[in-house]
Design a protein around this motif. Sequence first.
Motif, PDB file in Angstrom:
ATOM      1  N   PHE A  30       8.941   0.494   4.163  1.00  0.00           N
ATOM      2  CA  PHE A  30       9.882   1.234   3.327  1.00  0.00           C
ATOM      3  C   PHE A  30      11.082   1.734   4.124  1.00  0.00           C
ATOM      4  O   PHE A  30      12.192   1.864   3.593  1.00  0.00           O
ATOM      5  CB  PHE A  30       9.173   2.399   2.621  1.00  0.00           C
ATOM      6  CG  PHE A  30       8.362   1.958   1.429  1.00  0.00           C
ATOM      7  CD1 PHE A  30       8.977   1.522   0.270  1.00  0.00           C
ATOM      8  CD2 PHE A  30       6.978   1.954   1.477  1.00  0.00           C
ATOM      9  CE1 PHE A  30       8.241   1.101  -0.819  1.00  0.00           C
ATOM     10  CE2 PHE A  30       6.229   1.531   0.400  1.00  0.00           C
ATOM     11  CZ  PHE A  30       6.864   1.103  -0.767  1.00  0.00           C
ATOM     12  N   ALA A  31      10.872   2.015   5.392  1.00  0.00           N
ATOM     13  CA  ALA A  31      11.994   2.411   6.247  1.00  0.00           C
ATOM     14  C   ALA A  31      12.984   1.253   6.387  1.00  0.00           C
ATOM     15  O   ALA A  31      14.206   1.432   6.340  1.00  0.00           O
ATOM     16  CB  ALA A  31      11.492   2.850   7.619  1.00  0.00           C
ATOM     17  N   GLY A  91       0.806  -1.207   0.000  1.00  0.00           N
ATOM     18  CA  GLY A  91       0.000   0.000   0.000  1.00  0.00           C
ATOM     19  C   GLY A  91       0.845   1.265   0.000  1.00  0.00           C
ATOM     20  O   GLY A  91       2.066   1.248  -0.170  1.00  0.00           O
ATOM     21  N   LEU A  92       0.150   2.388   0.251  1.00  0.00           N
ATOM     22  CA  LEU A  92       0.802   3.692   0.162  1.00  0.00           C
ATOM     23  C   LEU A  92       1.260   4.233   1.510  1.00  0.00           C
ATOM     24  O   LEU A  92       1.919   5.275   1.563  1.00  0.00           O
ATOM     25  CB  LEU A  92      -0.161   4.707  -0.476  1.00  0.00           C
ATOM     26  CG  LEU A  92      -0.680   4.343  -1.883  1.00  0.00           C
ATOM     27  CD1 LEU A  92      -1.639   5.434  -2.358  1.00  0.00           C
ATOM     28  CD2 LEU A  92       0.476   4.187  -2.856  1.00  0.00           C
ATOM     29  N   LYS A  93       0.918   3.563   2.601  1.00  0.00           N
ATOM     30  CA  LYS A  93       1.234   4.112   3.917  1.00  0.00           C
ATOM     31  C   LYS A  93       2.120   3.178   4.742  1.00  0.00           C
ATOM     32  O   LYS A  93       2.158   3.268   5.958  1.00  0.00           O
ATOM     33  CB  LYS A  93      -0.063   4.402   4.680  1.00  0.00           C
ATOM     34  CG  LYS A  93      -0.944   5.432   3.998  1.00  0.00           C
ATOM     35  CD  LYS A  93      -2.186   5.713   4.823  1.00  0.00           C
ATOM     36  CE  LYS A  93      -3.059   6.764   4.155  1.00  0.00           C
ATOM     37  NZ  LYS A  93      -4.281   7.059   4.947  1.00  0.00           N
ATOM     38  N   SER A  94       2.813   2.303   4.063  1.00  0.00           N
ATOM     39  CA  SER A  94       3.641   1.330   4.787  1.00  0.00           C
ATOM     40  C   SER A  94       5.005   1.937   5.102  1.00  0.00           C
ATOM     41  O   SER A  94       6.037   1.551   4.549  1.00  0.00           O
ATOM     42  CB  SER A  94       3.809   0.057   3.947  1.00  0.00           C
ATOM     43  OG  SER A  94       2.555  -0.511   3.663  1.00  0.00           O
ATOM     44  N   HIS A  95       4.995   2.956   6.011  1.00  0.00           N
ATOM     45  CA  HIS A  95       6.242   3.636   6.358  1.00  0.00           C
ATOM     46  C   HIS A  95       7.264   2.667   6.954  1.00  0.00           C
ATOM     47  O   HIS A  95       8.461   2.774   6.675  1.00  0.00           O
ATOM     48  CB  HIS A  95       5.958   4.772   7.341  1.00  0.00           C
ATOM     49  CG  HIS A  95       5.127   5.872   6.760  1.00  0.00           C
ATOM     50  ND1 HIS A  95       5.639   6.799   5.892  1.00  0.00           N
ATOM     51  CD2 HIS A  95       3.809   6.182   6.923  1.00  0.00           C
ATOM     52  CE1 HIS A  95       4.686   7.650   5.532  1.00  0.00           C
ATOM     53  NE2 HIS A  95       3.550   7.292   6.155  1.00  0.00           N
ATOM     54  N   GLN A 147      16.854   1.078   4.856  1.00  0.00           N
ATOM     55  CA  GLN A 147      18.057   0.776   5.626  1.00  0.00           C
ATOM     56  C   GLN A 147      18.836  -0.384   5.010  1.00  0.00           C
ATOM     57  O   GLN A 147      20.072  -0.369   4.956  1.00  0.00           O
ATOM     58  CB  GLN A 147      17.689   0.443   7.082  1.00  0.00           C
ATOM     59  CG  GLN A 147      18.900   0.350   8.012  1.00  0.00           C
ATOM     60  CD  GLN A 147      19.713   1.625   8.033  1.00  0.00           C
ATOM     61  OE1 GLN A 147      19.181   2.726   8.199  1.00  0.00           O
ATOM     62  NE2 GLN A 147      21.026   1.493   7.849  1.00  0.00           N
ATOM     63  N   GLU A 148      18.098  -1.398   4.530  1.00  0.00           N
ATOM     64  CA  GLU A 148      18.769  -2.516   3.867  1.00  0.00           C
ATOM     65  C   GLU A 148      19.514  -2.041   2.612  1.00  0.00           C
ATOM     66  O   GLU A 148      20.623  -2.491   2.324  1.00  0.00           O
ATOM     67  CB  GLU A 148      17.741  -3.586   3.483  1.00  0.00           C
ATOM     68  CG  GLU A 148      17.166  -4.334   4.678  1.00  0.00           C
ATOM     69  CD  GLU A 148      16.105  -5.327   4.264  1.00  0.00           C
ATOM     70  OE1 GLU A 148      15.733  -5.317   3.054  1.00  0.00           O
ATOM     71  OE2 GLU A 148      15.639  -6.102   5.116  1.00  0.00           O
ATOM     72  N   HIS A 149      18.887  -1.111   1.892  1.00  0.00           N
ATOM     73  CA  HIS A 149      19.512  -0.571   0.674  1.00  0.00           C
ATOM     74  C   HIS A 149      20.766   0.222   1.020  1.00  0.00           C
ATOM     75  O   HIS A 149      21.816   0.094   0.358  1.00  0.00           O
ATOM     76  CB  HIS A 149      18.505   0.313  -0.067  1.00  0.00           C
ATOM     77  CG  HIS A 149      18.918   0.618  -1.478  1.00  0.00           C
ATOM     78  ND1 HIS A 149      18.275   1.543  -2.261  1.00  0.00           N
ATOM     79  CD2 HIS A 149      19.923   0.122  -2.248  1.00  0.00           C
ATOM     80  CE1 HIS A 149      18.849   1.603  -3.438  1.00  0.00           C
ATOM     81  NE2 HIS A 149      19.858   0.744  -3.466  1.00  0.00           N
TER      82      HIS A 149
END
Length: 558
Positions: free
Chosen positions: A541-542, A534-538, A546-548
């Motif tokens: 994505f955080a 979804g669009l609100k999965s902070h 960090q993995e990136h």
Amino acid sequence: MDVFVEISLILVVATLIAALMQLLRQPLIIGHIITGLIVGPTVLDLVHSAETVELFSHMGIALLLFIIGLGLNPRVIKEVGKIAVMTGVGQILFTSTIGFLVAQALGFSAAHSVYIALGLSFSSTIIILKLLSDRKDTHRLYGKIATGFLLVQDIVAVMALVAVTALGQDQSLGEAMTSTLLSGAAFIGGIVLVSIYVLPHLQKFLSRSQEFLFLFAIGWGFGVASLAYAIGFSIEIGALAAGVALASSPYAFEVASKMRPLRDFFIVLFFIILGAELDIMSIGSGLLPATALSILILIGNPIIVMSIMGALKFKKKTGFKAGLTVAQISEFSLILLLLAREQNFITDEIVSMMTLVAMVTIAVSTYMIIYSDKLYDWLEPYLSIFERKNTRDKSEGGDKHDVILFGYKTGSHTLIDSFKKINKKYLVVDYNPEVIESLNKQNINALYGDANDAEFLEDLSLESTKMVIAATSDHSTNVLVSRHILECNPKAVVIAKAEESNEADVLYDIGVHYVMMPHFLGSRDISRKISRYGLKSHDYFAKAKQEHINHLAKNYHG
């Protein structure tokens, strides 16, 4: 004003003759010498301000040797290796020895035969590098070896210039050589000290202005050349030393590129003056020896190089193509002979004869190099005597590998990690020597080579490779690699890179199993994450961020 009109007329004639040379696919140097014959006293007699034109021509020689010096970076010689040195020195020794014997047989004195032999020993670096560049062969095996031994020839030619200068002094040979060596050591030592301790500190200052960098290069080149002349050396020696002093600097390539148009203008006048000074009658009288010496260079020199490279266990085709690059005598030879004439060591007739040899060999060898592939196909059955059973060409890439990656770019480290995880033998191929050096330091199996070279691909023993990834920046190269693999090894999995959809279509049409499109893969990955989280999965994505960051820090930032 008369001088201006005179030079203008000369350049108009030079332009017309140069246009004809372009149509005939001949080096313009031949056109410039022909122009000299036309504007000289024999035909149009346009050259009346000889001193002014000669001054410009000397500036052209200085610029020519300055730019050659810029290419004599010691690291280039080291990269080419001992093969170039052995081939270059061997060719000079054999050519000069045979040339001396032929000159003696033609009736020249021993002293004159020595200078004729020296003139025959050197090939045209400028012309050959231009032809190799036009054919895009500078990175092929024979191109790298040829470049190397041409540079070796330049160094030996400089030593010959020093010897001729020394012999022209009013001293005994021993005194002259001692004086030359001492003054030369002091001169070179001073240049080396300046290049090590002074010039590096000026880099930032010089790079602030392109105009100032250009002016500095001219001032440095002519200044060092004048200093050499003041202490008893030739201007040519000083100009070459000035170029060598800057060869290791980061702005050497830029300086050379800026100086070439200026060099090309002035060097035109040098060869025009050379042609204008030719005596048609003396050329006629020297026609027979010029013919014999031209045959020696056109046929003998390639045979000498093929024999040397065959003894060093190179393939006959590599030796043949490298041999063709020495099938002419150089502008350096003419400079050497002109210097010898100024010292009254040889006659005008010998200079005229050798200039004719230069014109003939440069013209014919140009065609030989342009049509080298067809010439090789015709002569191939007769060249086996120049090839040993165990050739060394494949040692540069003949080992068998499970996976070969062509083109190392950002992100390639991930691919290499995957090769290591599945315990497969891999090879990275790239044409950037800095990339190869970096990979080798990381203990990554890497090979310098041009993937656009069909011969290079054949030497990689691709018949047993299980997977090939063509990830270069050039679409045509990826197509060439893919086609070659699919033809020689249909069982291999072929993956190629494309930037645009039409490029991907071409690769799929020729049979590539999968096409990597970075933008497509990146967009698809993000779209999958959005669809899933979804669009609100902070939080997700955080975590992904960090993995990136950790991945970048580990593989790309240290």
